[in-house]
Design a protein around this motif. Sequence first.
Motif, PDB file in Angstrom:
ATOM      1  N   VAL A   1       0.856  -1.124  -0.121  1.00 62.86           N
ATOM      2  CA  VAL A   1      -0.075  -0.011   0.063  1.00 62.86           C
ATOM      3  C   VAL A   1       0.932   1.194  -0.009  1.00 62.86           C
ATOM      4  CG1 VAL A   1      -1.618   1.419   1.271  1.00 62.86           C
ATOM      5  CG2 VAL A   1      -1.824  -1.251   1.175  1.00 62.86           C
TER       6      VAL A   1
ATOM      7  N   THR B   1      -3.170   4.617  -1.877  1.00 62.84           N
ATOM      8  CA  THR B   1      -4.244   4.988  -0.989  1.00 62.84           C
ATOM      9  C   THR B   1      -4.038   6.398  -0.461  1.00 62.84           C
ATOM     10  OG1 THR B   1      -3.406   4.407   1.141  1.00 62.84           O
ATOM     11  CG2 THR B   1      -4.844   2.695  -0.083  1.00 62.84           C
TER      12      THR B   1
ATOM     13  N   ASP C   1       0.814   5.022   0.564  1.00 72.05           N
ATOM     14  CA  ASP C   1      -0.086   6.133   1.084  1.00 72.05           C
ATOM     15  C   ASP C   1       0.478   7.459   0.329  1.00 72.05           C
ATOM     16  OD1 ASP C   1      -1.064   8.202   2.751  1.00 72.05           O
ATOM     17  OD2 ASP C   1      -0.708   7.193   4.521  1.00 72.05           O
TER      18      ASP C   1
END
Length: 95
Positions: free
Chosen positions: A35, A69, A37
Amino acid sequence: MTAESVTFELPETIKVEECHTLDEFIRSAADRAIVLDGHRVRKFSGLAAQLIAAHQGTRHEANVRMSITLPSQALTDALATLDLSHLLHGDRGGE
């Protein structure tokens, strides 16, 4: 693939040094989902976009997820300018 994911917080400004760090992080994640960020990004380089696109394609082929994300507006705009908005969706642009 393991269920565990790892997160990398993209810095405000991504220069060559940060691209090297990001590349090492992605390579070290092996078969874990990643992920990225993006909430802090203020300036996003074409080199960083190419790096993410290349790794996302390789990881997609290996069936290992990599996603972005919380993209900042600057990150969203930069990827749109580079015609790489599909990176925000974790896919390879229609495949």
